[in-house]
Design a protein around this motif. Structure first.
Motif, PDB file in Angstrom:
ATOM      1  N   ASP A   1      -9.420   3.601  -9.295  1.00 53.03           N
ATOM      2  CA  ASP A   1     -10.244   2.596  -9.962  1.00 53.03           C
ATOM      3  C   ASP A   1      -9.461   1.809 -11.010  1.00 53.03           C
ATOM      4  O   ASP A   1      -9.705   0.612 -11.206  1.00 53.03           O
ATOM      5  CB  ASP A   1     -11.460   3.265 -10.616  1.00 53.03           C
ATOM      6  CG  ASP A   1     -12.550   3.602  -9.607  1.00 53.03           C
ATOM      7  OD1 ASP A   1     -12.389   3.244  -8.422  1.00 53.03           O
ATOM      8  OD2 ASP A   1     -13.558   4.214 -10.000  1.00 53.03           O
TER       9      ASP A   1
ATOM     10  N   PHE B   1     -15.321  -2.217  -5.337  1.00 58.60           N
ATOM     11  CA  PHE B   1     -15.790  -0.921  -5.840  1.00 58.60           C
ATOM     12  C   PHE B   1     -16.830  -0.256  -4.950  1.00 58.60           C
ATOM     13  O   PHE B   1     -16.913   0.977  -4.920  1.00 58.60           O
ATOM     14  CB  PHE B   1     -16.313  -1.072  -7.269  1.00 58.60           C
ATOM     15  CG  PHE B   1     -15.208  -1.122  -8.274  1.00 58.60           C
ATOM     16  CD1 PHE B   1     -14.618   0.041  -8.738  1.00 58.60           C
ATOM     17  CD2 PHE B   1     -14.715  -2.334  -8.709  1.00 58.60           C
ATOM     18  CE1 PHE B   1     -13.563   0.002  -9.635  1.00 58.60           C
ATOM     19  CE2 PHE B   1     -13.655  -2.394  -9.608  1.00 58.60           C
ATOM     20  CZ  PHE B   1     -13.077  -1.213 -10.068  1.00 58.60           C
TER      21      PHE B   1
ATOM     22  N   VAL C   1     -18.983   1.850 -12.999  1.00 57.52           N
ATOM     23  CA  VAL C   1     -17.730   1.639 -13.721  1.00 57.52           C
ATOM     24  C   VAL C   1     -17.995   0.896 -15.022  1.00 57.52           C
ATOM     25  O   VAL C   1     -17.471   1.248 -16.082  1.00 57.52           O
ATOM     26  CB  VAL C   1     -16.730   0.843 -12.852  1.00 57.52           C
ATOM     27  CG1 VAL C   1     -15.474   0.491 -13.643  1.00 57.52           C
ATOM     28  CG2 VAL C   1     -16.368   1.631 -11.603  1.00 57.52           C
ATOM     29  N   SER C   2     -18.814  -0.154 -14.957  1.00 57.63           N
ATOM     30  CA  SER C   2     -19.079  -0.975 -16.133  1.00 57.63           C
ATOM     31  C   SER C   2     -20.357  -1.773 -15.933  1.00 57.63           C
ATOM     32  O   SER C   2     -20.458  -2.567 -14.988  1.00 57.63           O
ATOM     33  CB  SER C   2     -17.915  -1.928 -16.391  1.00 57.63           C
ATOM     34  OG  SER C   2     -18.260  -2.924 -17.323  1.00 57.63           O
TER      35      SER C   2
ATOM     36  N   GLU D   1     -12.251  -2.427 -19.643  1.00 60.63           N
ATOM     37  CA  GLU D   1     -12.558  -1.355 -18.695  1.00 60.63           C
ATOM     38  C   GLU D   1     -11.297  -0.758 -18.086  1.00 60.63           C
ATOM     39  O   GLU D   1     -11.233   0.450 -17.842  1.00 60.63           O
ATOM     40  CB  GLU D   1     -13.492  -1.870 -17.607  1.00 60.63           C
ATOM     41  CG  GLU D   1     -14.860  -2.273 -18.111  1.00 60.63           C
ATOM     42  CD  GLU D   1     -15.547  -1.151 -18.884  1.00 60.63           C
ATOM     43  OE1 GLU D   1     -15.385   0.030 -18.524  1.00 60.63           O
ATOM     44  OE2 GLU D   1     -16.246  -1.452 -19.863  1.00 60.63           O
TER      45      GLU D   1
ATOM     46  N   VAL E   1     -10.559   3.147 -18.172  1.00 58.60           N
ATOM     47  CA  VAL E   1     -10.523   3.934 -16.934  1.00 58.60           C
ATOM     48  C   VAL E   1      -9.160   4.565 -16.701  1.00 58.60           C
ATOM     49  O   VAL E   1      -9.067   5.684 -16.188  1.00 58.60           O
ATOM     50  CB  VAL E   1     -10.936   3.049 -15.733  1.00 58.60           C
ATOM     51  CG1 VAL E   1     -10.684   3.760 -14.411  1.00 58.60           C
ATOM     52  CG2 VAL E   1     -12.399   2.652 -15.851  1.00 58.60           C
TER      53      VAL E   1
END
Length: 551
Positions: free
Chosen positions: A155, A248, A263-264, A295, A299
């Protein structure tokens, strides 16, 4: 900018390129170039030759080649790393006698040369039966398939790729270029070192509202019906939102934002806004950049998950076709300069310590964009608006707009060029762009007394009546060089003309913005307050109208 010229070459001097076919599509065939006959040393080139039945606008292709030539070296290097942009025009029949293709009726423009895609953008996998271009479509599959073909991408890397793509497309938008067919088939990537993208089929992009080829949409990336066959900032936003979601959710066609939201939430909200049917309500690519940066930093600190066992029967991607090659300027997270900061822009922090009051952030904005380490000789305006004599088969031609003048939407002065195509319809555009070109050109050539004449007498940026104040300003300006100017907005607040200028500053380490003093390259967006007395003059920068990105 006195020697900006565009190369032509006859197809017959490219060697036995028909035997070097790399691939083909609906528009043309791509060949390796075995013999560039010494014109382009150190380059590995390919030749895209248009099919006979494909309509294309050769004058727009010429303009695209000119665009690259007009870029500052640093800006050109950034784009060269991220785009496969046309660099050389290829022709048959009579030798051209004029730089613009349409003025050579006996000359046939057949295509163009571009740099070849390197091994860093290739996927070598025995599962795929040969070498493939490493396109982002490979990321739109589940992790078991990625592991099976030997292309695991976590990611953090996915975020880094989207961030680089957002920066690249945002930079293109700043130059009046819309990608158009922004899809995972047309975006290659590398994971060597910093993850980075590479856009191919650049001749399909729209340059200053004009197309070389008819605009098309990749299936599952079609824009709403009323925007069909167009390429705009808004259509690019729409397609980038789809791509971000699919990178994603690991799907070729899903619009589900669940995986991206995990993720966000901010990224998912941006992707949702990008799908708005009203083009005016979609986020610009610049809005994605700070969120992606945040992000990505978060991550990448998370430990990677355990490897997924390979799927014995994974989905097989479509075979790649034409191999197209390489071009463009990097950037880091956009940072907004605080209105409380005393100094910013390509200014040496050390130089600014102890300078008398009045040099506040909103005032120094104008001079932050200034300075140069180049020769101080003034060479006059470019002579590159007409054909340069010699053998046109090997000589270079200077860009013009079709009537022997500088291309429309470009103001050229000795030492600086301003692209104002985005505001060309404004009555003030010509004069404002010309003023900026002369101002920055004078600074870039160390003609500081000339540059100072473009300040309003009431400016607080420099004490024009003080030799000490003028001397300190000159000292600061001598540390930087500015380039890649784009005038992107013009308006009025009733008192001042507000002009938003985007540009790149290069300075020695230690002379960067207050928040990043060791920056040697920054990309600025500054809204200037201009007065109009005996022509436009710089008063100062607008409060809250200053931001920068590290490159």
């Amino acid at each position: 900018m006195t020697d900006v010229r565009v190369p032509w070459t006859p197809a017959g001097q490219l060697g036995d390129y028909p035997s070097q076919r790399l691939g083909g599509g609906g528009q043309g065939i791509v060949y390796g170039v075995p013999d560039p006959h010494g014109k382009f040393p150190g380059q590995s080139l390919v030749y895209k030759e248009y099919l006979p039945n494909v309509p294309y606008d050769d004058d727009v292709l010429y303009d695209m080649v000119c665009f690259r030539q007009l870029l500052d070296p640093a800006a050109r290097a950034f784009l060269d790393d991220r785009l496969t942009w046309p660099t050389v025009l290829v022709y048959r029949d009579d030798t051209p006698t004029d730089p613009r293709p349409s003025r050579n009726p006996r000359t046939t423009l057949t295509g163009f040369l571009m740099r070849r895609v390197g091994p860093e953008h290739e996927l070598h996998s025995p599962v795929l039966n040969g070498v493939k271009q490493q396109a982002m479509e490979f990321l739109l599959n589940d992790d078991s398939y990625s592991a099976h073909i030997g292309l695991p991408v976590d990611d953090a890397q996915r975020l880094e790729l989207l961030l680089d793509l957002a920066r690249t497309v945002d930079r293109l938008h700043g130059h009046g270029v819309a990608v158009g067919d922004l899809s995972p088939k047309n975006v290659l990537f590398t994971l060597r070192g910093q993850a980075r993208c590479l856009l191919i089929d650049c001749d399909s992009m729209r340059y200053r509202g004009k197309d070389v080829l008819t605009q098309v949409d990749t299936p599952d990336y079609e824009v709403p019906a009323r925007e069909k066959a167009t390429a705009t900032v808004a259509t690019d936003s729409y397609k980038f939102g789809l791509l971000a979601a699919r990178v994603f959710n690991r799907s070729q066609d899903s619009r589900d934002l669940t995986a991206l939201r995990s993720v966000s939430t901010q990224l998912a909200n941006l992707a949702a806004r990008a799908q708005n049917q009203d083009p005016q309500r979609r986020p610009r690519l610049a809005e994605w950049i700070p969120v992606l940066e945040l992000e990505h930093d978060r991550v990448k600190r998370i430990p990677p998950p355990a490897a997924v066992a390979p799927d014995p029967n994974p989905w097989q991607p479509p075979t790649q076709t034409a191999q197209t090659p390489v071009l463009a300027p990097p950037s880091r997270p956009r940072q907004t300069a605080s209105t409380g900061s005393r100094w910013f822009g390509g200014l040496l922090t050390a130089v600014l310590i102890g300078v008398a009051g009045g040099y506040v952030a909103t005032q120094v904005a104008d001079s932050a964009a200034s300075g140069d380490s180049s020769s101080s000789s003034a060479t006059g305006t470019p002579s590159g608006n007409t054909y340069v004599g010699g053998d046109p088969a090997t000589d270079l031609a200077s860009p013009d707009s079709g009537d022997g003048t500088t291309p429309s939407g470009v103001a050229v002065a000795s030492g600086a060029t301003i692209d104002y195509s985005q505001v060309a319809g404004d009555d003030a555009a010509d004069d404002v762009a010309e003023m900026f070109a002369r101002f920055f050109g004078a600074i870039n050539q160390h003609r500081y007394d000339t540059a100072l004449k473009y300040y309003d007498p009431g400016t607080g940026v420099v004490d024009l009546g003080s030799s000490a104040g003028r001397g300190k300003w000159k000292e600061v300006m001598s540390t930087t060089k500015d380039s890649d100017f784009v005038l992107s907005d013009l308006s009025s607040d009733g008192r001042y003309t507000l002009a938003t200028l985007n540009f790149t500053s290069h300075q020695d380490a230690g002379y960067g913005p207050k928040g990043s003093p060791d920056d040697t390259c920054d990309q600025w967006r500054i809204t200037y307050q201009l007065t109009e007395s005996d022509g436009y003059r710089i008063y100062q920068a607008s409060k809250d109208g200053v931001s920068y990105t590290t490159c």
